[in-house]
Write a protein that holds these residues in place. Sequence first.
Motif, PDB file in Angstrom:
ATOM      1  N   PHE A 143      90.571  20.385 -85.356  1.00 38.96           N
ATOM      2  CA  PHE A 143      89.522  20.983 -86.397  1.00 38.96           C
ATOM      3  C   PHE A 143      90.430  21.676 -87.379  1.00 38.96           C
ATOM      4  CE2 PHE A 143      85.648  21.342 -83.502  1.00 38.96           C
ATOM      5  CZ  PHE A 143      85.575  20.217 -83.525  1.00 38.96           C
ATOM      6  N   ASN A 144      91.557  22.339 -86.948  1.00 34.05           N
ATOM      7  CA  ASN A 144      92.477  22.965 -87.868  1.00 34.05           C
ATOM      8  C   ASN A 144      93.144  22.223 -89.017  1.00 34.05           C
ATOM      9  OD1 ASN A 144      92.238  25.510 -86.614  1.00 34.05           O
ATOM     10  ND2 ASN A 144      93.536  24.754 -85.174  1.00 34.05           N
ATOM     11  N   ASP A 145      93.134  20.924 -88.970  1.00 32.39           N
ATOM     12  CA  ASP A 145      93.500  20.085 -89.988  1.00 32.39           C
ATOM     13  C   ASP A 145      92.552  19.869 -91.006  1.00 32.39           C
ATOM     14  OD1 ASP A 145      95.716  19.696 -88.473  1.00 32.39           O
ATOM     15  OD2 ASP A 145      94.823  17.745 -87.411  1.00 32.39           O
ATOM     16  N   PHE A 146      91.252  20.370 -91.085  1.00 31.66           N
ATOM     17  CA  PHE A 146      90.377  19.862 -91.937  1.00 31.66           C
ATOM     18  C   PHE A 146      89.278  20.954 -92.329  1.00 31.66           C
ATOM     19  CE2 PHE A 146      88.675  17.663 -88.169  1.00 31.66           C
ATOM     20  CZ  PHE A 146      87.436  18.125 -88.248  1.00 31.66           C
ATOM     21  N   ILE A 147      89.163  22.069 -91.630  1.00 31.50           N
ATOM     22  CA  ILE A 147      88.483  23.056 -91.655  1.00 31.50           C
ATOM     23  C   ILE A 147      89.097  24.459 -91.611  1.00 31.50           C
ATOM     24  CG2 ILE A 147      87.441  23.088 -89.114  1.00 31.50           C
ATOM     25  CD1 ILE A 147      84.778  23.676 -90.668  1.00 31.50           C
ATOM     26  N   PHE A 148      88.634  25.266 -92.708  1.00 31.89           N
ATOM     27  CA  PHE A 148      89.559  26.562 -92.654  1.00 31.89           C
ATOM     28  C   PHE A 148      88.445  27.894 -92.502  1.00 31.89           C
ATOM     29  CE2 PHE A 148      91.653  22.994 -94.749  1.00 31.89           C
ATOM     30  CZ  PHE A 148      92.614  22.825 -94.041  1.00 31.89           C
ATOM     31  N   PRO A 149      88.233  28.329 -91.715  1.00 34.66           N
ATOM     32  CA  PRO A 149      87.391  29.718 -91.575  1.00 34.66           C
ATOM     33  C   PRO A 149      88.226  30.726 -91.865  1.00 34.66           C
ATOM     34  CG  PRO A 149      87.883  28.522 -89.261  1.00 34.66           C
ATOM     35  CD  PRO A 149      88.853  28.099 -90.105  1.00 34.66           C
ATOM     36  N   GLY A 150      87.487  31.620 -92.973  1.00 37.96           N
ATOM     37  CA  GLY A 150      87.756  32.638 -93.602  1.00 37.96           C
ATOM     38  C   GLY A 150      88.964  32.573 -94.667  1.00 37.96           C
ATOM     39  N   ALA A 151      89.463  31.484 -94.899  1.00 38.41           N
ATOM     40  CA  ALA A 151      90.499  31.360 -95.940  1.00 38.41           C
ATOM     41  C   ALA A 151      89.735  31.127 -97.161  1.00 38.41           C
ATOM     42  CB  ALA A 151      91.276  30.134 -95.632  1.00 38.41           C
ATOM     43  N   ASP A 201      89.001  35.203 -87.412  1.00 37.26           N
ATOM     44  CA  ASP A 201      90.289  34.846 -86.654  1.00 37.26           C
ATOM     45  C   ASP A 201      89.725  34.322 -85.347  1.00 37.26           C
ATOM     46  OD1 ASP A 201      92.079  35.824 -88.441  1.00 37.26           O
ATOM     47  OD2 ASP A 201      92.171  37.972 -87.604  1.00 37.26           O
ATOM     48  N   LYS A 202      88.581  34.874 -84.590  1.00 39.38           N
ATOM     49  CA  LYS A 202      87.743  34.465 -83.565  1.00 39.38           C
ATOM     50  C   LYS A 202      87.577  33.022 -83.661  1.00 39.38           C
ATOM     51  CE  LYS A 202      86.699  39.017 -82.064  1.00 39.38           C
ATOM     52  NZ  LYS A 202      85.400  39.869 -81.900  1.00 39.38           N
ATOM     53  N   VAL A 203      87.034  32.463 -84.891  1.00 40.25           N
ATOM     54  CA  VAL A 203      86.500  31.137 -84.996  1.00 40.25           C
ATOM     55  C   VAL A 203      87.747  30.272 -84.999  1.00 40.25           C
ATOM     56  CG1 VAL A 203      85.861  29.651 -86.407  1.00 40.25           C
ATOM     57  CG2 VAL A 203      84.420  31.728 -85.967  1.00 40.25           C
ATOM     58  N   LYS A 204      88.757  30.756 -85.510  1.00 43.76           N
ATOM     59  CA  LYS A 204      90.057  29.921 -85.744  1.00 43.76           C
ATOM     60  C   LYS A 204      90.824  29.937 -84.380  1.00 43.76           C
ATOM     61  CE  LYS A 204      91.700  32.284 -89.065  1.00 43.76           C
ATOM     62  NZ  LYS A 204      92.860  32.836 -90.258  1.00 43.76           N
ATOM     63  N   THR A 243      91.564  26.352 -82.103  1.00 44.41           N
ATOM     64  CA  THR A 243      92.744  25.986 -81.632  1.00 44.41           C
ATOM     65  C   THR A 243      92.640  25.861 -79.912  1.00 44.41           C
ATOM     66  OG1 THR A 243      93.894  27.475 -83.377  1.00 44.41           O
ATOM     67  CG2 THR A 243      95.214  27.065 -81.308  1.00 44.41           C
ATOM     68  N   ARG A 244      91.945  26.554 -79.459  1.00 42.66           N
ATOM     69  CA  ARG A 244      91.831  26.511 -78.059  1.00 42.66           C
ATOM     70  C   ARG A 244      91.200  25.263 -77.331  1.00 42.66           C
ATOM     71  NH1 ARG A 244      89.116  31.021 -73.854  1.00 42.66           N
ATOM     72  NH2 ARG A 244      89.620  29.813 -71.880  1.00 42.66           N
ATOM     73  N   HIS A 245      90.031  24.896 -78.106  1.00 41.62           N
ATOM     74  CA  HIS A 245      89.310  23.677 -77.807  1.00 41.62           C
ATOM     75  C   HIS A 245      89.337  22.579 -78.345  1.00 41.62           C
ATOM     76  CE1 HIS A 245      87.407  26.447 -74.622  1.00 41.62           C
ATOM     77  NE2 HIS A 245      87.086  27.237 -75.781  1.00 41.62           N
ATOM     78  N   PRO A 255      82.735  21.377 -85.894  1.00 45.98           N
ATOM     79  CA  PRO A 255      83.197  22.635 -85.737  1.00 45.98           C
ATOM     80  C   PRO A 255      82.027  23.759 -85.747  1.00 45.98           C
ATOM     81  CG  PRO A 255      84.444  21.113 -87.239  1.00 45.98           C
ATOM     82  CD  PRO A 255      83.183  20.351 -86.898  1.00 45.98           C
ATOM     83  N   LEU A 256      80.969  23.606 -86.475  1.00 40.28           N
ATOM     84  CA  LEU A 256      79.880  24.403 -86.649  1.00 40.28           C
ATOM     85  C   LEU A 256      79.264  24.689 -85.330  1.00 40.28           C
ATOM     86  CD1 LEU A 256      78.270  23.858 -90.133  1.00 40.28           C
ATOM     87  CD2 LEU A 256      80.060  25.363 -89.747  1.00 40.28           C
ATOM     88  N   MET A 257      79.194  23.518 -84.774  1.00 37.68           N
ATOM     89  CA  MET A 257      78.587  23.592 -83.427  1.00 37.68           C
ATOM     90  C   MET A 257      79.424  24.519 -82.280  1.00 37.68           C
ATOM     91  SD  MET A 257      77.387  19.757 -82.688  1.00 37.68           S
ATOM     92  CE  MET A 257      76.854  20.122 -80.900  1.00 37.68           C
ATOM     93  N   LEU A 258      80.854  24.138 -82.341  1.00 37.19           N
ATOM     94  CA  LEU A 258      81.512  25.072 -81.401  1.00 37.19           C
ATOM     95  C   LEU A 258      81.610  26.518 -81.834  1.00 37.19           C
ATOM     96  CD1 LEU A 258      83.910  25.044 -79.341  1.00 37.19           C
ATOM     97  CD2 LEU A 258      85.486  24.331 -81.340  1.00 37.19           C
TER      98      LEU A 258
END
Length: 261
Positions: A39-47, A26-29, A33-35, A105-108
């Motif tokens: 990224f949310n269009d092509f990478i999905f943490p925890g899904a 959740d924190k990664v997502k 979303t904040r920065h 995204p991994l860097m962020l």
Amino acid sequence: MAYLAFRQPAEEWGTVPRFFPRTLSDKVKATFTRHSPWFNDFIFPGAQAPSDTLTLAQWSQPAELATLLERYASHCYRDTPEKKQQNKPLLSLWAQWYTGLLVPPLMLAQLTMSCPLDLSPERVCVRFHETGRAEKFWLDVQPAHHDAPRDAMSRMEHLIESGITPVVAALEATGHINGKLIWSNLGYIVNWFLNEMSKFHPQEELNALHRHCFLSAQLRTGSANPLFRTMLEREGQWVRRTCCQRNRLPGVQQCGDCTLA
């Protein structure tokens, strides 16, 4: 009752967030979303990764990778079938799709989370586009081992060694491309996103990461730094050292800041 004082209409809460991140995923997502909301269009943490996704161990199998590259070659040469296929620029651009979508995204996540992430290849699943190049990623978000170094440079090195090096090695194993060219392209990606992060991250730390990534011949682990001198500092700007060669493919234009321009 005292608690009634907090029962105000939603519009009076102003900017109080409705979503409170609870898990590391959740924190990664929330950070994406904040920065960098795109990224949310092509990478999905925890899904849960769909059944048509592959891990590095799966897509790097010679037969599987050959099929993906054949599909990508057919796409790139679709309008000029008479041209001789050039595998080096083909793999160079294929790798830019893969790492260009995954690495920022991994860097962020790695540089902003309260704890470093486990970036082992088995934590990443990728779906490939019908053309054969990477399209979307699913991350199994887990914290790194409890004794993993937590400072920014060590986190970046973990990304280099655990998250990126296995991908480069798999592509180099095809015999069609030298890993140095892929790392050169990666240097460009890393530099770009470090600059992007200056909008919300301490500049002093980013400057130190720039110097460590591109001016240190060795990583702290003692291994050779594959990003060393992939970017050069000239007149206060970081510029790439070599051409990515993508313009050797039909219909692909030379980059605006190409070293050959």
